[in-house]
Design an enzyme around this catalytic site. Structure first.
Site, PDB file in Angstrom:
ATOM      1  N   HIS A 257       0.842  -1.192   0.000  1.00  0.00           N
ATOM      2  CA  HIS A 257       0.000   0.000   0.000  1.00  0.00           C
ATOM      3  C   HIS A 257       0.875   1.239   0.000  1.00  0.00           C
ATOM      4  CE1 HIS A 257       0.786  -0.765   4.285  1.00  0.00           C
ATOM      5  NE2 HIS A 257       0.665   0.535   4.450  1.00  0.00           N
ATOM      6  N   ARG A 272      -4.232   4.583  14.241  1.00  0.00           N
ATOM      7  CA  ARG A 272      -3.647   3.399  13.604  1.00  0.00           C
ATOM      8  C   ARG A 272      -3.230   2.359  14.631  1.00  0.00           C
ATOM      9  NH1 ARG A 272       1.349   1.510  12.218  1.00  0.00           N
ATOM     10  NH2 ARG A 272       1.820   0.996  10.066  1.00  0.00           N
TER      11      ARG A 272
HETATM   12  C1  OGA Z   1       0.184   3.347   7.303  1.00  0.00           C
HETATM   13  C2  OGA Z   1       0.126   3.895   5.945  1.00  0.00           C
HETATM   14  C3  OGA Z   1      -1.148   5.240   4.408  1.00  0.00           C
HETATM   15  C4  OGA Z   1      -2.024   6.437   4.421  1.00  0.00           C
HETATM   16  O1  OGA Z   1      -0.472   3.929   8.193  1.00  0.00           O
HETATM   17  O2  OGA Z   1       0.857   2.330   7.495  1.00  0.00           O
HETATM   18  O3  OGA Z   1       0.865   3.451   5.102  1.00  0.00           O
HETATM   19  O4  OGA Z   1      -2.682   6.686   3.386  1.00  0.00           O
HETATM   20  N1  OGA Z   1      -0.790   4.844   5.710  1.00  0.00           N
HETATM   21  O5  OGA Z   1      -2.075   7.126   5.446  1.00  0.00           O
HETATM   22 MN    MN Z   2       1.877   1.639   5.832  1.00  0.00          MN
END
Ligand code: OGA
Ligand code: MN
Length: 281
Positions: A257, A272
């Site tokens: 991602h 998170r």
């Molecule tokens: C994470 C990350 C992506 C975002 O929190 O590990 O990759 O869009 N976030 O904030």
């Molecule tokens: Mn990440």
């Protein structure tokens, strides 16, 4: 209201409605969610009003809390961090390259949970690339070459003293902490067997994979460049649009991602939690 799963018109991702995540879930609901998550890799739950405590409770239904080596947690919640950017912030964007969270750990997190507290009106989407599909689409000769290779993973590009979030990083609102431990390395299979689905996923990323173990440097660099170009091709990518009050949980074992920008002048703030492998029942 029954749980409803709407699959995204994309290579991964689904929307889940019909659950109130501010309340404890039943074992049946937890099992149904896990099956949907393993099938679609990214689940998004819109319109959830969750406190930090609700987020923690939901996380424990997914698996045990996993460590976040380079983030400070929020006060009173040692497993919760903030992904944060202020409206006027000019530091380099956080996490805007392909990666699987903390893949340089010996036991990387199975899942990451992000809850949208403040979502900008434009931009700030998160990209997800399906790495089962990326593996399956590799030519057979490449899969044969890679099947027993190990990637060398390290946090150094981001979190070492000289890294992107290291001593030169200035004006960042997010509580990132660089450390010399980021120089260490950890081997991970390039062709990773997902422990729950048994499917093979490509498990490298430009964020954390610095070499292929046992290969000459030039070959390793060229091969990784090819894999990095392959793994993020549009045909594997789901672009996730956030809403305030949306929880997203994704599977780090079969996805990479990346964050995106495009929201200068607006704040973005998410909570998170990373979650480890579920212990055998
Ligand atoms: C994470 C990350 C992506 C975002 O929190 O590990 O990759 O869009 N976030 O904030
Ligand atoms: Mn990440």
């Amino acid at each position: 209201m029954a749980l409803s799963v709407t699959v995204q018109p994309a290579p991964c991702g689904a929307l889940v409605r019909g659950l109130d995540l501010s309340q404890p879930l039943s074992q049946e609901q937890i099992a149904e969610l896990r099956a949907a998550w393993l099938a679609h890799q990214v689940l998004a739950f819109p319109d959830q009003a969750m406190t930090v405590t609700d987020l923690e409770r939901f996380a424990t239904t997914v698996g045990p809390f996993s460590p976040d080596p380079y983030f400070h947690s929020i006060p009173g919640h040692p497993h919760v961090a903030q992904v944060r950017r202020e409206a006027n912030e000019t530091s380099a964007l956080f996490a805007d390259n392909w990666h699987s969270d903390w893949s340089f750990l010996a036991s990387p997190p199975a899942a990451t949970l992000l809850y949208g507290n403040v979502i900008p009106p434009v931009g700030g989407d998160t990209l997800f690339a399906n790495q089962y599909a990326a593996w399956d689409a590799l030519p057979e000769a490449m899969r044969t070459l890679l099947h027993d290779k190990q990637g060398v993973h390290s946090a150094r590009l981001g979190y070492s003293r000289k890294g992107r979030y290291g001593e030169r990083d200035a004006g960042r609102s997010m509580a990132i902490r660089y450390d010399d431990s980021a120089m260490s390395t950890q081997l991970q299979p390039v062709a990773r067997r997902h422990p729950e689905t048994g499917r093979t996923a490509l498990f490298v990323s430009p964020g954390y994979t610095i070499a292929i173990d046992g290969m000459p440097d030039d070959e390793s660099t060229a091969l990784l460049a090819e894999l990095f170009a392959h793994q993020g091709k549009p045909e594997f990518v789901y672009q996730h649009r956030w809403q305030q009050g949306m929880l997203v949980m994704w599977d780090n074992r079969c996805l990479v991602h990346a964050a995106t920008g495009g929201y200068a002048g607006h704040q973005r703030l998410l909570h998170r939690i990373t979650v480890g492998e579920r212990l055998a029942a």
